[in-house]
Scaffold this active site. Structure first.
Site, PDB file in Angstrom:
ATOM      1  N   SER A  14       1.143  -0.322  -0.023  1.00 20.98           N
ATOM      2  CA  SER A  14      -0.170  -0.245  -0.080  1.00 20.98           C
ATOM      3  C   SER A  14       0.439   1.328  -0.406  1.00 20.98           C
ATOM      4  CB  SER A  14      -0.519   0.144   1.209  1.00 20.98           C
ATOM      5  OG  SER A  14      -1.947   1.198   1.666  1.00 20.98           O
ATOM      6  N   HIS A  39      -1.262  -1.323  -4.134  1.00 19.06           N
ATOM      7  CA  HIS A  39      -2.448  -0.669  -3.103  1.00 19.06           C
ATOM      8  C   HIS A  39      -3.015   0.746  -3.306  1.00 19.06           C
ATOM      9  CE1 HIS A  39      -6.457  -2.470  -0.729  1.00 19.06           C
ATOM     10  NE2 HIS A  39      -5.975  -0.979   0.050  1.00 19.06           N
ATOM     11  N   ASP A  41      -5.000   3.783  -0.805  1.00 19.89           N
ATOM     12  CA  ASP A  41      -5.804   4.035  -0.978  1.00 19.89           C
ATOM     13  C   ASP A  41      -6.463   5.604  -0.984  1.00 19.89           C
ATOM     14  OD1 ASP A  41      -6.274   1.656   1.107  1.00 19.89           O
ATOM     15  OD2 ASP A  41      -4.237   1.716   1.503  1.00 19.89           O
ATOM     16  N   MET A  43      -9.320   8.173   0.404  1.00 18.47           N
ATOM     17  CA  MET A  43      -9.863   8.768   1.486  1.00 18.47           C
ATOM     18  C   MET A  43      -9.981  10.040   1.555  1.00 18.47           C
ATOM     19  SD  MET A  43      -7.561   7.234   4.530  1.00 18.47           S
ATOM     20  CE  MET A  43      -6.352   5.311   4.424  1.00 18.47           C
ATOM     21  N   HIS A  72      -8.483   0.596  -3.780  1.00 22.40           N
ATOM     22  CA  HIS A  72      -9.297   1.149  -2.583  1.00 22.40           C
ATOM     23  C   HIS A  72     -10.449   2.637  -2.210  1.00 22.40           C
ATOM     24  CE1 HIS A  72      -9.448   0.261   1.825  1.00 22.40           C
ATOM     25  NE2 HIS A  72     -10.949   0.128   1.894  1.00 22.40           N
ATOM     26  N   MET A  74     -12.261   4.566   0.611  1.00 24.83           N
ATOM     27  CA  MET A  74     -12.939   4.751   1.279  1.00 24.83           C
ATOM     28  C   MET A  74     -13.280   6.236   1.867  1.00 24.83           C
ATOM     29  SD  MET A  74      -9.934   3.374   3.276  1.00 24.83           S
ATOM     30  CE  MET A  74      -8.952   3.357   2.462  1.00 24.83           C
ATOM     31  N   MET A 143     -11.133  -5.964   5.593  1.00 24.49           N
ATOM     32  CA  MET A 143     -10.399  -5.751   7.062  1.00 24.49           C
ATOM     33  C   MET A 143     -10.182  -5.639   7.490  1.00 24.49           C
ATOM     34  SD  MET A 143     -10.300  -2.334   4.520  1.00 24.49           S
ATOM     35  CE  MET A 143      -8.963  -1.449   5.960  1.00 24.49           C
ATOM     36  N   ASP A 181      -6.819  -6.877   4.510  1.00 24.87           N
ATOM     37  CA  ASP A 181      -5.618  -5.505   4.655  1.00 24.87           C
ATOM     38  C   ASP A 181      -6.406  -4.965   5.900  1.00 24.87           C
ATOM     39  OD1 ASP A 181      -5.379  -2.843   4.205  1.00 24.87           O
ATOM     40  OD2 ASP A 181      -6.517  -2.430   3.250  1.00 24.87           O
TER      41      ASP A 181
HETATM   42  C1  DX5 Z   1      -6.419   0.892   5.891  1.00 25.12           C
HETATM   43  C2  DX5 Z   1      -6.128   1.506   4.877  1.00 25.12           C
HETATM   44  C3  DX5 Z   1      -4.879  -0.359   4.314  1.00 25.12           C
HETATM   45  C4  DX5 Z   1      -3.945   0.005   5.116  1.00 25.12           C
HETATM   46  C5  DX5 Z   1      -3.303  -0.854   5.657  1.00 25.12           C
HETATM   47  O1  DX5 Z   1      -7.565   2.211   5.758  1.00 25.12           O
HETATM   48  O2  DX5 Z   1      -7.071   0.412   3.750  1.00 25.12           O
HETATM   49  O3  DX5 Z   1      -5.020  -0.016   2.770  1.00 25.12           O
HETATM   50  O4  DX5 Z   1      -2.746   0.889   3.842  1.00 25.12           O
HETATM   51  O5  DX5 Z   1      -1.587  -0.771   6.266  1.00 25.12           O
HETATM   52  P1  DX5 Z   1      -0.938  -1.393   7.281  1.00 25.12           P
HETATM   53  O6  DX5 Z   1      -0.288  -2.860   6.753  1.00 25.12           O
HETATM   54  O7  DX5 Z   1       0.109  -0.371   8.097  1.00 25.12           O
HETATM   55  O8  DX5 Z   1      -2.580  -1.620   8.208  1.00 25.12           O
HETATM   56 ZN    ZN Z   2      -6.608  -0.695   1.823  1.00 23.57          ZN
END
Ligand code: DX5
Ligand code: ZN
Length: 227
Positions: A14, A39, A41, A43, A72, A74, A143, A181
């Site tokens: 990620s 990956h 993320d 947000m 991904h 969020m 998750m 994840d």
């Molecule tokens: C959390 C994200 C993850 C995050 C994982 O909200 O969706 O993808 O980057 O990071 P680690 O491996 O550090 O938990």
């Molecule tokens: Zn993620």
């Protein structure tokens, strides 16, 4: 992209935890270490408290690598990003059913735009949400932390949820990937794999390592350890 269903496992670092000032170098390192997907993320500061990337990051990564970009979302109303993220080069588009209303319609739209369609479930969300749309899924994301930040601790109940998710996928004859994840480390990856996960997001463990490429290799190796 190939969908990776030939078998085996996928490690998806990620970039949330990458040093953005050295993004190109860090992408090269994890790809050299055998990363299968990257990956991303996304947000929005509403579905989760944190604020991160948009289409610009996907475009930038697309120029750096030909690996599948596992995006991904969020965010609330993820459907607003199907078109721009497809245009930016996203390969997998995973969103949360808790964040929108017409989940099945949006999964179909994701596929219609040539991306793999994924659904992500928060730790408190039941697998039944995915069961209703299993035929529309290319990926189910369990998750293992409450989303929003990297570096959180793997919730132990996740192993059992992964086990039940694997049963659900099998019972429906689905070929969806089963991704986990949050909190994936050398200590947690083997049990998640044994429970049935085949795709592993990992942020902190890889990018806080002195040698991110080596850490990818090590995580893959740990999957093969019997627990
Ligand atoms: C959390 C994200 C993850 C995050 C994982 O909200 O969706 O993808 O980057 O990071 P680690 O491996 O550090 O938990
Ligand atoms: Zn993620």
């Amino acid at each position: 992209m190939t969908n990776g269903r030939e078998g085996g496992i996928r490690i998806a670092p990620s970039v949330l935890s990458a040093d953005l000032g050295r993004l190109a170098e860090q992408v090269r390192q994890v790809v050299a270490g055998g990363a299968d997907w990257l990956h991303v993320d996304v947000m929005d500061g509403r579905f989760v408290p944190n604020l991160t990337f948009g289409a610009g990051m996907i475009e930038a990564l697309r120029k750096l690598t030909d690996k599948p970009l596992d995006v991904h979302l969020m965010v609330v109303e993820p459907e607003r990003y199907i078109e721009p993220f497809a245009a930016a080069g996203a390969s997998v588009f995973t969103f949360h059913p808790e964040a929108t209303t017409h989940v099945q319609r949006h999964l179909a739209a994701v596929r219609g735009r040539g991306m793999l369609a994924g659904l992500a479930l928060n730790p408190g969300s039941p697998l039944a949400l995915a069961a209703e749309v299993i035929a529309d899924l290319d990926l189910l994301l369990v998750m293992a932390v409450n989303p929003g930040f990297g570096g959180q601790t793997y919730l132990p109940a996740s192993d059992d949820k992964i086990r039940r998710a694997r049963e659900l996928i099998g019972a429906h004859g689905s070929r969806a990937f089963l991704e986990v994840d949050g909190g994936i480390t050398r200590q947690t990856i083997a049990a998640a794999h044994a429970a049935g996960a085949d795709t592993f997001v990992t942020g902190n463990a890889v990018f806080t390592s002195a040698d991110p490429g080596h850490e990818v290799q090590e995580l893959r190796r740990r999957c093969l350890v019997t627990v």
